[in-house]
Design a protein around this motif. Structure first.
Motif, short mmCIF file in Angstrom:
data_model
loop_
_atom_site.label_atom_id
_atom_site.label_comp_id
_atom_site.label_asym_id
_atom_site.label_seq_id
_atom_site.Cartn_x
_atom_site.Cartn_y
_atom_site.Cartn_z
N THR A 19 0.83 -1.21 0.00
CA THR A 19 0.00 0.00 0.00
C THR A 19 0.86 1.25 0.00
O THR A 19 0.47 2.26 -0.60
N LEU A 20 2.01 1.21 0.64
CA LEU A 20 2.90 2.38 0.63
C LEU A 20 3.34 2.70 -0.79
O LEU A 20 3.31 3.85 -1.22
N ILE A 47 -10.42 -2.63 2.54
CA ILE A 47 -10.11 -1.34 3.13
C ILE A 47 -9.49 -0.50 2.02
O ILE A 47 -8.49 -0.91 1.42
N HIS A 48 -10.10 0.63 1.72
CA HIS A 48 -9.63 1.52 0.66
C HIS A 48 -8.81 2.65 1.28
O HIS A 48 -9.20 3.22 2.29
N LEU A 49 -7.68 2.96 0.67
CA LEU A 49 -6.82 4.05 1.10
C LEU A 49 -6.70 5.04 -0.05
O LEU A 49 -6.50 4.63 -1.20
N GLU A 50 -6.86 6.31 0.26
CA GLU A 50 -6.74 7.34 -0.76
C GLU A 50 -5.90 8.48 -0.23
O GLU A 50 -6.12 8.97 0.88
N LEU A 51 -4.92 8.89 -1.02
CA LEU A 51 -4.05 9.98 -0.65
C LEU A 51 -4.73 11.30 -1.01
O LEU A 51 -5.18 11.49 -2.14
N ALA A 52 -4.86 12.17 -0.03
CA ALA A 52 -5.43 13.51 -0.23
C ALA A 52 -4.42 14.50 0.32
O ALA A 52 -4.33 14.71 1.54
N ARG A 85 2.16 6.00 -3.11
CA ARG A 85 3.16 6.88 -3.71
C ARG A 85 2.99 6.96 -5.22
O ARG A 85 3.10 8.03 -5.81
N ALA A 86 2.73 5.83 -5.85
CA ALA A 86 2.68 5.78 -7.32
C ALA A 86 1.37 6.31 -7.89
O ALA A 86 1.38 7.02 -8.90
N GLY A 87 0.24 5.96 -7.27
CA GLY A 87 -1.03 6.31 -7.88
C GLY A 87 -2.02 7.02 -6.99
O GLY A 87 -3.12 7.36 -7.42
N GLY A 88 -1.67 7.21 -5.73
CA GLY A 88 -2.55 7.94 -4.83
C GLY A 88 -3.65 7.12 -4.19
O GLY A 88 -4.45 7.67 -3.42
#
Length: 170
Positions: A73-74, A94-99, A78-81
């Motif tokens: 996930t890290l 579990i969904h993770l989204e970079l904001a 980093r690559a796609g957010g």
């Protein structure tokens, strides 16, 4: 804040079908593949909480699989957010989204009304600490694992990228 912990359980270290072969020396921990270690060995209780919400609470999962999944996930953040933590044996995701510099967490089941979030650096530190403590526990309890290259692969996955951070620096 993200916290990721596990509770070792010696009774669940070795899959029932492999215990006899392991005791007879037919299975060598130093040479088990990543696939073998990820699916069945070292099933421990896992706790994964973000902002007070328990995404996993005393859930029994193979430790090596969870370590790999979290490490990936890290890279994916980093690559796609975005990234996902999913489980082979059920439909929970579990969904993770970079904001910006924060990670927002949602899930397919029992999702809180306001998705918990934490700084990416806090999540990355929690994942790195989880992987480091998982590897240390496995090697302490099963010293033959110290020679298994799968653990080196895990260490490499959670090492800091060049420049650190999320890779989304503007």
């Amino acid at each position: 804040m993200a916290s990721i912990d596990f509770t070792p359980d010696g009774d669940m270290d070795i899959p029932a079908g492999a215990e006899r072969a392991w005791r007879e020396g037919l299975i060598v921990l130093a040479t088990l593949s990543a696939t073998d270690l990820r699916y069945g060995w070292f099933a421990y209780q896992i706790d994964f909480k973000v902002g007070g919400h328990a995404f996993l609470s005393a859930t029994r999962e193979p430790l090596v699989d969870i370590m790999f999944t979290l490490a990936y996930t890290l890279q994916e953040l980093r690559a796609g957010g975005s990234a996902e933590i999913d489980f082979t044996e059920n439909s929970y995701v579990i969904h993770l989204e970079l904001a910006g510099d924060r990670v927002r967490f949602t899930s397919s089941h029992r999702a809180p009304a306001v998705p918990p979030e934490c700084p990416f650096d806090d999540y990355a530190a929690a994942v790195r600490a989880f992987v480091a403590s998982g590897i240390a526990c496995l090697v302490e309890n099963r010293p033959a694992l110290a020679e298994n290259p799968v653990l080196d692969e895990l260490r490499a996955l959670v090492s800091n990228p060049p420049g650190g951070g999320t890779g989304n620096q503007e």
